[in-house]
Design a protein around this motif. Structure first.
Motif, PDB file in Angstrom:
ATOM      1  N   ARG A   5      -8.544  -6.196  -6.263  1.00 37.62           N
ATOM      2  CA  ARG A   5      -7.864  -6.609  -5.029  1.00 37.62           C
ATOM      3  C   ARG A   5      -6.373  -6.330  -5.179  1.00 37.62           C
ATOM      4  O   ARG A   5      -5.736  -6.783  -6.136  1.00 37.62           O
ATOM      5  CB  ARG A   5      -8.099  -8.092  -4.761  1.00 37.62           C
ATOM      6  N   VAL A   6      -5.835  -5.576  -4.243  1.00 36.43           N
ATOM      7  CA  VAL A   6      -4.416  -5.222  -4.246  1.00 36.43           C
ATOM      8  C   VAL A   6      -3.685  -6.141  -3.269  1.00 36.43           C
ATOM      9  O   VAL A   6      -4.154  -6.338  -2.141  1.00 36.43           O
ATOM     10  CB  VAL A   6      -4.225  -3.737  -3.861  1.00 36.43           C
ATOM     11  N   PRO A   7      -2.549  -6.732  -3.675  1.00 38.60           N
ATOM     12  CA  PRO A   7      -1.818  -7.651  -2.783  1.00 38.60           C
ATOM     13  C   PRO A   7      -1.284  -6.962  -1.522  1.00 38.60           C
ATOM     14  O   PRO A   7      -1.230  -5.732  -1.434  1.00 38.60           O
ATOM     15  CB  PRO A   7      -0.656  -8.136  -3.657  1.00 38.60           C
ATOM     16  N   ASN A   8      -0.864  -7.796  -0.570  1.00 33.81           N
ATOM     17  CA  ASN A   8      -0.187  -7.355   0.661  1.00 33.81           C
ATOM     18  C   ASN A   8      -1.056  -6.449   1.529  1.00 33.81           C
ATOM     19  O   ASN A   8      -0.586  -5.457   2.096  1.00 33.81           O
ATOM     20  CB  ASN A   8       1.138  -6.647   0.336  1.00 33.81           C
ATOM     21  N   GLU A   9      -2.328  -6.825   1.645  1.00 32.15           N
ATOM     22  CA  GLU A   9      -3.233  -6.073   2.517  1.00 32.15           C
ATOM     23  C   GLU A   9      -2.809  -6.212   3.972  1.00 32.15           C
ATOM     24  O   GLU A   9      -2.418  -7.296   4.417  1.00 32.15           O
ATOM     25  CB  GLU A   9      -4.660  -6.602   2.331  1.00 32.15           C
ATOM     26  N   ASP A  10      -2.884  -5.116   4.720  1.00 35.64           N
ATOM     27  CA  ASP A  10      -2.508  -5.160   6.131  1.00 35.64           C
ATOM     28  C   ASP A  10      -3.691  -5.595   6.996  1.00 35.64           C
ATOM     29  O   ASP A  10      -4.793  -5.841   6.500  1.00 35.64           O
ATOM     30  CB  ASP A  10      -1.948  -3.816   6.597  1.00 35.64           C
ATOM     31  N   ALA A  11      -3.451  -5.697   8.296  1.00 34.63           N
ATOM     32  CA  ALA A  11      -4.450  -6.265   9.215  1.00 34.63           C
ATOM     33  C   ALA A  11      -5.672  -5.380   9.366  1.00 34.63           C
ATOM     34  O   ALA A  11      -6.783  -5.865   9.604  1.00 34.63           O
ATOM     35  CB  ALA A  11      -3.811  -6.512  10.584  1.00 34.63           C
ATOM     36  N   GLY A  60      11.831  -4.685 -11.203  1.00 30.94           N
ATOM     37  CA  GLY A  60      11.556  -5.887 -10.427  1.00 30.94           C
ATOM     38  C   GLY A  60      10.255  -5.690  -9.677  1.00 30.94           C
ATOM     39  O   GLY A  60       9.228  -5.348 -10.273  1.00 30.94           O
ATOM     40  N   ASN A  61      10.309  -5.866  -8.352  1.00 33.11           N
ATOM     41  CA  ASN A  61       9.097  -5.629  -7.550  1.00 33.11           C
ATOM     42  C   ASN A  61       9.203  -4.339  -6.748  1.00 33.11           C
ATOM     43  O   ASN A  61       8.468  -4.135  -5.784  1.00 33.11           O
ATOM     44  CB  ASN A  61       8.821  -6.817  -6.631  1.00 33.11           C
ATOM     45  N   GLN A  62      10.124  -3.464  -7.145  1.00 31.66           N
ATOM     46  CA  GLN A  62      10.310  -2.188  -6.448  1.00 31.66           C
ATOM     47  C   GLN A  62       9.835  -1.018  -7.310  1.00 31.66           C
ATOM     48  O   GLN A  62       9.829  -1.095  -8.540  1.00 31.66           O
ATOM     49  CB  GLN A  62      11.787  -2.002  -6.078  1.00 31.66           C
ATOM     50  N   LEU A  63       9.449   0.051  -6.627  1.00 32.73           N
ATOM     51  CA  LEU A  63       9.014   1.270  -7.303  1.00 32.73           C
ATOM     52  C   LEU A  63       9.988   2.408  -6.993  1.00 32.73           C
ATOM     53  O   LEU A  63      10.510   2.511  -5.877  1.00 32.73           O
ATOM     54  CB  LEU A  63       7.606   1.667  -6.862  1.00 32.73           C
ATOM     55  N   PHE A  64      10.186   3.279  -7.974  1.00 35.25           N
ATOM     56  CA  PHE A  64      11.071   4.430  -7.832  1.00 35.25           C
ATOM     57  C   PHE A  64      10.378   5.663  -8.414  1.00 35.25           C
ATOM     58  O   PHE A  64       9.493   5.554  -9.261  1.00 35.25           O
ATOM     59  CB  PHE A  64      12.386   4.208  -8.596  1.00 35.25           C
ATOM     60  N   ILE A 123       3.770   4.214   0.528  1.00 35.09           N
ATOM     61  CA  ILE A 123       2.897   5.054  -0.289  1.00 35.09           C
ATOM     62  C   ILE A 123       1.719   5.547   0.540  1.00 35.09           C
ATOM     63  O   ILE A 123       0.956   4.740   1.088  1.00 35.09           O
ATOM     64  CB  ILE A 123       2.355   4.273  -1.507  1.00 35.09           C
ATOM     65  N   TYR A 124       1.615   6.869   0.642  1.00 38.63           N
ATOM     66  CA  TYR A 124       0.413   7.494   1.209  1.00 38.63           C
ATOM     67  C   TYR A 124      -0.567   7.590   0.056  1.00 38.63           C
ATOM     68  O   TYR A 124      -0.469   8.480  -0.792  1.00 38.63           O
ATOM     69  CB  TYR A 124       0.770   8.869   1.781  1.00 38.63           C
ATOM     70  N   ASN A 125      -1.511   6.670  -0.002  1.00 39.92           N
ATOM     71  CA  ASN A 125      -2.336   6.498  -1.194  1.00 39.92           C
ATOM     72  C   ASN A 125      -3.544   7.424  -1.196  1.00 39.92           C
ATOM     73  O   ASN A 125      -4.399   7.353  -0.320  1.00 39.92           O
ATOM     74  CB  ASN A 125      -2.816   5.043  -1.300  1.00 39.92           C
ATOM     75  N   LEU A 143       4.247  -5.941  -5.057  1.00 46.51           N
ATOM     76  CA  LEU A 143       5.240  -4.885  -4.917  1.00 46.51           C
ATOM     77  C   LEU A 143       5.860  -4.890  -3.523  1.00 46.51           C
ATOM     78  O   LEU A 143       5.175  -5.139  -2.529  1.00 46.51           O
ATOM     79  CB  LEU A 143       4.591  -3.519  -5.181  1.00 46.51           C
ATOM     80  N   ASP A 144       7.139  -4.582  -3.471  1.00 43.38           N
ATOM     81  CA  ASP A 144       7.838  -4.466  -2.188  1.00 43.38           C
ATOM     82  C   ASP A 144       7.660  -3.034  -1.679  1.00 43.38           C
ATOM     83  O   ASP A 144       8.550  -2.197  -1.774  1.00 43.38           O
ATOM     84  CB  ASP A 144       9.320  -4.797  -2.384  1.00 43.38           C
ATOM     85  N   VAL A 145       6.460  -2.779  -1.146  1.00 44.77           N
ATOM     86  CA  VAL A 145       6.140  -1.425  -0.685  1.00 44.77           C
ATOM     87  C   VAL A 145       5.089  -1.509   0.422  1.00 44.77           C
ATOM     88  O   VAL A 145       4.252  -2.416   0.426  1.00 44.77           O
ATOM     89  CB  VAL A 145       5.624  -0.561  -1.868  1.00 44.77           C
ATOM     90  N   GLU A 146       5.162  -0.604   1.374  1.00 44.46           N
ATOM     91  CA  GLU A 146       4.127  -0.471   2.403  1.00 44.46           C
ATOM     92  C   GLU A 146       3.091   0.540   1.935  1.00 44.46           C
ATOM     93  O   GLU A 146       3.388   1.439   1.155  1.00 44.46           O
ATOM     94  CB  GLU A 146       4.733   0.041   3.723  1.00 44.46           C
TER      95      GLU A 146
END
Length: 396
Positions: A81-87, A205-209, A223-225, A248-251
């Motif tokens: 399970r990946v956090p921050n799932e969208d609707a 932190g909670n950001q990705l680069f 991220i286009y996964n 993570l602070d990412v869409e």
């Protein structure tokens, strides 16, 4: 399926045109796709088109019901399970085998995926066919008749969501080694987003680069996964600097959870003329005596891995995790596309995007696979022609 145009195409076909078609694609990036590109598109009649739309809408009706997440939570418990799932899912691919039932042609749902497919390559493929066969101007690959610019806008919006292109990445495991990398190349060319390997991401932190060609560290906002967790699990040699289970602070353009929610997991729940009898192995009351009429499939595999086509009682009894497999009735793919030397089986994947403010996914384009083998996959079609990846075309 549209006899006049099938005859016209076959009359105009030549090996020279096919080689020119292949070369036209290879010239774009000095790269020849590793999957086989079929010689011909599939001409889809109005009747079959309406069946594909109806079948797709029935799948969409199921996944848009209010309790869909509740129905599929178990799929996440069985996986990561990946956090921050969208609707809702962003991408939807609905696979239909073109079959025969009671003497009639009918599409049957083979698989459904809450995951992106070759959205960029399929758009390009139409133009490549047109160059060799100008009469294809009378057709469109877009199932609801939208224009090419409209299609491109919807895809860009779904992937980028208004972010600056350098802050949106296409993420994959060793993308240069993937069979689908031709699609990645067109995505980078047409959208301007970079292709990044999972091992190249840096977590702070909670950001990705990621690091660009000049050595700058660029913040990832979306991220286009394209990462398949099955493959990631097998790659113990890869060293990642983050985990998909991190906050993570990412869409996400295609949140990973939807790969599990919208998958073979829902096939036993779908009932109707376009759906195949499917049973979760853990709910199988008794093993059928006619196993020659069934296929055994893992729920969450990709590209046909793990499928047992000639099922035995022993195969079923040997499965330890029975809530991770389904037993599915075989269907009768009908050889329907007329090649110069016989007929070919067809599978149509309807490609959809669920725009962020829409109430349901939009049917957009399609991907077609042609087969002369027992199944659609590559290993069943080695050393054959008029097989492989293609495109379905609808009369304008």
């Amino acid at each position: 399926m549209i006899d006049l145009y099938r005859q016209l195409f076959n009359q105009q076909f030549s090996e020279q045109k096919y080689k020119a078609f292949q070369q036209d694609i290879a010239d774009d990036f000095d790269y020849v796709p590793t999957f086989r590109m079929a010689e011909s598109p599939f001409f889809i009649s109005e009747e079959l088109k309406q069946q594909l739309i109806e079948g797709s809408e029935q799948v969409i009706e199921f996944i848009t019901q209010p309790n869909f997440k509740e129905l599929t939570d178990q799929a996440l418990l069985l996986n990561t399970r990946v956090p921050n799932e969208d609707a809702h899912t962003t991408f939807l691919a609905i696979d239909f085998g073109i079959c025969e039932e009671d003497g009639q042609v009918i599409p049957k749902l083979i698989e459904v995926q809450g995951f992106p497919s070759l959205f960029n390559f399929q758009q390009v493929l139409y133009g490549k066919f047109q160059k060799q066969y100008p009469f294809l101007d009378e057709f469109t690959p877009y199932i609801t008749g939208i224009s090419e610019p409209e299609y491109a806008h919807i895809i860009e919006e779904a992937i980028c969501n208004g972010h600056a292109k350098e802050n949106v990445i296409l993420l994959e495991i060793e993308p240069e080694k993937q069979n689908t990398k031709i699609d990645f190349y067109y995505c980078r060319r047409d959208l301007g987003i970079p292709i990044v390997c999972v091992t190249e991401l840096i977590k702070k932190g909670n950001q990705l680069f990621y690091t660009d060609a000049s050595g700058r560290e660029i913040l990832v906002k979306r991220i286009y996964n394209r990462v398949i967790f099955d493959e990631l699990e097998l790659r113990k040699d890869l060293k990642l600097n983050f985990s998909f289970s991190d906050e993570l602070d990412v869409e996400w353009a295609g949140h990973p959870n939807w790969f599990f929610r919208i998958s073979k997991y829902i096939l036993p729940m779908l009932k109707g003329p376009y759906f195949i009898e499917t049973t979760l192995l853990s709910e199988l009351k008794e093993i059928p005596s006619d196993l020659e009429n069934y296929v055994l499939k893992p729920l969450f595999s990709f590209s046909g891995s793990g499928v047992v086509f000639h099922v035995t009682r022993q195969d079923i009894e040997n499965v330890q995790e029975k809530d991770l497999y389904i037993l599915q009735k075989k269907v009768n793919y009908i050889p329907i596309l007329q090649a110069p030397d016989g007929k070919v089986k067809v599978e149509v994947r309807v490609l959809c995007v669920w725009q962020k403010d829409a109430v349901a996914p939009t049917l957009l384009c399609n991907l077609v696979r042609l087969s002369r083998g027992e199944m659609i996959g590559v290993k069943f079609n080695k050393d054959k022609d008029w097989v492989g990846g293609s495109l379905g075309l609808f009369k304008k």
